[in-house]
Design an enzyme around this catalytic site. Structure first.
Site, PDB file in Angstrom:
ATOM      1  CB  CYS A   1       1.012  11.421  -1.390  1.00 50.33           C
ATOM      2  SG  CYS A   1      -0.695  11.860  -1.720  1.00 50.33           S
TER       3      CYS A   1
ATOM      4  NE  ARG B   1       4.051   6.991   1.899  1.00 49.34           N
ATOM      5  CZ  ARG B   1       3.882   6.821   3.211  1.00 49.34           C
ATOM      6  NH1 ARG B   1       4.379   5.773   3.801  1.00 49.34           N
ATOM      7  NH2 ARG B   1       3.213   7.702   3.922  1.00 49.34           N
TER       8      ARG B   1
ATOM      9  CD1 TRP C   1      -4.555   6.160  -3.239  1.00 51.85           C
ATOM     10  CD2 TRP C   1      -5.355   7.636  -1.757  1.00 51.85           C
ATOM     11  NE1 TRP C   1      -5.771   5.684  -2.797  1.00 51.85           N
ATOM     12  CE2 TRP C   1      -6.295   6.573  -1.885  1.00 51.85           C
ATOM     13  CE3 TRP C   1      -5.651   8.677  -0.881  1.00 51.85           C
ATOM     14  CZ2 TRP C   1      -7.481   6.532  -1.163  1.00 51.85           C
ATOM     15  CZ3 TRP C   1      -6.846   8.644  -0.161  1.00 51.85           C
ATOM     16  CH2 TRP C   1      -7.735   7.582  -0.314  1.00 51.85           C
TER      17      TRP C   1
ATOM     18  CG  ASN D   1       1.253  11.957   2.775  1.00 58.43           C
ATOM     19  OD1 ASN D   1       0.084  11.790   2.477  1.00 58.43           O
ATOM     20  ND2 ASN D   1       1.937  11.088   3.506  1.00 58.43           N
ATOM     21  N   GLY D   2      -1.147  14.544   2.946  1.00 59.84           N
ATOM     22  CA  GLY D   2      -2.061  14.929   4.014  1.00 59.84           C
ATOM     23  C   GLY D   2      -3.287  15.621   3.454  1.00 59.84           C
TER      24      GLY D   2
ATOM     25  CD  GLU E   1      -6.789  -9.747   6.557  1.00 57.74           C
ATOM     26  OE1 GLU E   1      -5.744  -9.491   5.925  1.00 57.74           O
ATOM     27  OE2 GLU E   1      -7.554  -8.857   6.996  1.00 57.74           O
TER      28      GLU E   1
ATOM     29  CE  LYS F   1      -4.594  -8.960   3.180  1.00 56.91           C
ATOM     30  NZ  LYS F   1      -5.465  -7.929   3.747  1.00 56.91           N
TER      31      LYS F   1
ATOM     32  CD  GLU G   1      -6.974  -5.133   1.226  1.00 59.65           C
ATOM     33  OE1 GLU G   1      -6.687  -4.141   1.918  1.00 59.65           O
ATOM     34  OE2 GLU G   1      -6.409  -6.226   1.362  1.00 59.65           O
TER      35      GLU G   1
ATOM     36  CG  HIS H   1     -29.737 -15.197  11.611  1.00 58.24           C
ATOM     37  ND1 HIS H   1     -30.947 -15.457  12.220  1.00 58.24           N
ATOM     38  CD2 HIS H   1     -28.823 -15.990  12.223  1.00 58.24           C
ATOM     39  CE1 HIS H   1     -30.771 -16.347  13.167  1.00 58.24           C
ATOM     40  NE2 HIS H   1     -29.492 -16.689  13.197  1.00 58.24           N
TER      41      HIS H   1
ATOM     42  CE  LYS I   1       1.654  -2.110   3.651  1.00 56.37           C
ATOM     43  NZ  LYS I   1       1.010  -3.432   3.685  1.00 56.37           N
TER      44      LYS I   1
END
Length: 621
Positions: A2, A27, A74, A100-101, A494, A498, A501, A517, A616
């Site tokens: 947050c 955030r 968040w 935040n936490g 990666e 992306k 996301e 496989h 983020k």
């Protein structure tokens, strides 16, 4: 996760809080709120949704409201709605908290408070903080605070409450009985106090501070700061006074502006040539064929003699670590493994003598990585940090480290931090190899090739419109594969991440040889399969993998080496990158995949910089 911002000064607080929250919206952006102090009372406004929704419901700013706290959320506990948005008032209406936490023992504390008759209105863990402070303030503070020096009733109640909390927190707290005071506290979540001229900005990120001042103090775990118009004082939650050094925030307001780009992600993709130059600057000694990383200079002998390296990261940082693993093993011949920090912290990992652990994190605040560092240090490992944010927790708690120096990364989907992380790991691998067995000529060759990478990335941008068209043609497909071999296998991971996301397309990254496989069963007609097929030691093998997809009707998007005419016959869409030594290729091949994901998300109408359910910096478990 947050965003926290608080202001105390002579200016009107409301617009400062709103502007600060906008700079922190990356955030968290599922709800937002502010609390303002006026005439000895706290006025709270909050809303679900983006900060724009909060802004639309606010009254005109009041000139006498010069102290306030704000929050962009968040969600962790409780759905993202207006009731669960911060700030949270205590049951008396006198204490306001933004947080935040995660408080791990919130259920136990909540049950006890309810037994004392305290009423709750939200589903959040944060409300137990405000109510616990309020309960202690209301029922215990008069007697308790008289036993302590250099303290007032409000500070004492906050300290006593913090001792009861298990978990992580970054907090900004107000009390209506102390209308000219802010308190901040930190454990496991970042908190910074910007110190300006007759004003203070308390925030979870320097982005909310730099418009007002470039001087700041960084709180450490179990520390708190009390701010009044006369100044600030810092102490531990055990009431031990400590002195904090003012430090310079090392980026400007201009660095966090869009500068004409539509999105931060696009801006940061295009910043990569310059951000890499800054990362490499002063570290590549071309004349003597060596790498100079001042942050590691005191550990040179220990690093040279290491028997094993463990690279820790989460998400994109883990992918960078995997590239680093391949490079260090190939160049320096040191056994290296890459671990998810979120798994490492809960295992019983074997850490022997001469083990070096390297923690990789853009923010330097990733909760799982911090917990893994603590475990590694307890077991005697030398722990290094590779971080971007100066003064971050990982930078402070590791034995030594290297800053990325790429400037602030605002886009939730990491781009320029990834290439810088890979570059730092390459430098580490080259220098360790040079000190152990690599010839001077070979070391110089790799250093010269690394120095050329920024200009080569710039050449890739000439294909931006071409990549946009590829994305538009294929972005309606809901399933993609990303396939690579060797050093480009982590790039496939990666690239898939992306796309997931920001475009919300299901994508799977794989070593190309593993496709047959099992995952080959997923191939359907016109399904996009992205291959990284550069000139490398496994070139012929990956051509065979491309043929397997084509035989089953898949559509091939191929990233290949510039000038490779042979590859054209295998590609429905071809994107080229300049040639580079195999260990350095990921610095180039990842860039088209970043652009592909970006343009696919834009074509699908998504908010690239604020992807759903993501924030983020993952500062909670």
């Amino acid at each position: 996760m947050c965003g926290i911002v608080a202001y105390l000064g002579k200016k009107v607080a409301q617009p400062i809080l709103i502007e600060g929250l906008k700079r922190l919206e990356y955030r968290g952006y599922d709800s937002a709120g502010i609390g303002l102090m006026a005439s000895g009372a706290i006025r709270v406004k909050k809303s679900s949704g983006r900060i724009s929704a909060l802004e639309a419901m606010l009254d005109a700013p009041c000139s006498n409201e010069t102290i306030g706290i704000g929050h962009t959320r968040w969600a962790t506990h409780g759905e993202p709605n207006t009731i669960n948005a911060h700030p949270h008032l205590d049951y008396t209406g006198r204490i306001a908290v933004v947080h935040n936490g995660i408080i791990e023992n919130y259920a136990t504390i909540k049950k006890w408070l309810q037994e004392q008759g305290v009423k709750f209105v939200s589903e959040t863990d944060t409300e137990i903080i405000s109510n616990l402070i309020g309960y202690i303030y209301e029922n215990r503070a008069e007697n308790g605070s008289s036993r302590l020096k250099n303290q007032n009733k409000f500070e004492w109640a906050v300290q006593q409450a913090l001792h009861e909390l298990v978990g992580t927190y970054g907090l900004a707290i107000m009390c209506s009985d102390y209308p000219e005071m802010l308190i901040g506290a930190k454990k496991g979540s970042p908190l910074i106090l910007g110190v300006g001229e007759n004003e203070f900005v308390l925030a979870s990120d320097a982005a909310a501070i730099v418009e007002h001042t470039t001087q700041a103090i960084y709180l450490a775990d179990n520390e708190m700061v009390t701010v009044t118009p006369e100044g600030f004082r810092t102490k531990t939650i055990d009431n031990i006074v400590i002195s904090k050094e003012l430090k310079q925030i090392e980026f400007s307001l201009e660095a966090i502006d869009l500068n004409g780009y539509e999105h931060y992600m696009l801006k940061e993709i295009f910043e990569q040539p310059e951000s890499l130059r800054q990362c490499l600057k002063g570290r590549l000694d071309l004349r003597n064929g060596r790498i100079v990383m001042g942050g590691l200079s005191n550990l040179t002998r220990e690093l040279t003699r290491t028997h094993r390296i463990i690279l820790l990261g989460c998400g994109t940082a883990w992918h960078a670590g995997l590239v680093g693993e391949f490079a260090i093993e190939q160049l320096a011949k040191i056994p290296t493994e890459t671990e998810y920090a979120s798994e490492f912290r809960y295992r019983n990992p074997i850490i022997e003598d001469h083990t070096v652990v390297v923690a990789i994190s853009q923010s330097g605040e990733t909760a799982d990585t911090l917990a893994s560092i603590e475990l590694a240090k307890d077991r005697g490992a030398t722990v290094l940090g590779i971080v971007n944010v100066v003064g971050s927790t990982i930078a402070r708690v590791t034995d030594a480290g290297v800053y990325l120096r790429v400037g602030p990364e605002i886009g939730v989907a990491s781009t320029k931090a990834f290439t810088a992380q890979v570059a730092v790991l390459m430098m580490l691998g080259i220098e360790l190899a040079r000190r152990r067995h690599l010839s001077g000529d070979d070391a110089k060759y790799y250093i010269e090739e690394l120095a050329a990478i920024p200009d080569k990335i710039s050449q890739i941008f000439e294909q931006n419109d071409h990549i946009r068209r590829i994305a538009a043609e294929n972005s309606d497909n809901e399933n993609w594969l990303f396939l690579g071999r060797g050093f480009n296998y982590p790039v496939a991971l990666e690239g898939a991440l992306k796309l997931k996301e920001i475009s919300y397309i299901h994508a799977e990254g794989l070593p190309a040889a593993e496709m047959k496989h099992g995952p080959i069963a997923l191939i359907t007609n016109r399904m996009p399969a992205v291959f990284i097929a550069t000139q490398c030691s496994q070139y012929d093998k990956i051509i065979g993998n491309i043929e397997e997809v084509r035989a089953r009707g898949g559509k091939t998007i191929v990233v290949a080496t510039e000038g490779d005419e042979n590859i054209r016959r295998y590609a429905d869409h071809l994107i080229t990158v300049p040639d580079a030594p195999e260990p350095l290729q990921p610095l180039l091949t990842v860039v088209p995949l970043q652009l592909l994901a970006y343009h696919a998300a834009v074509h699908r109408g998504h908010d690239v910089d604020k992807p759903r359910n993501l924030a983020k910096s993952v500062t909670v478990e």
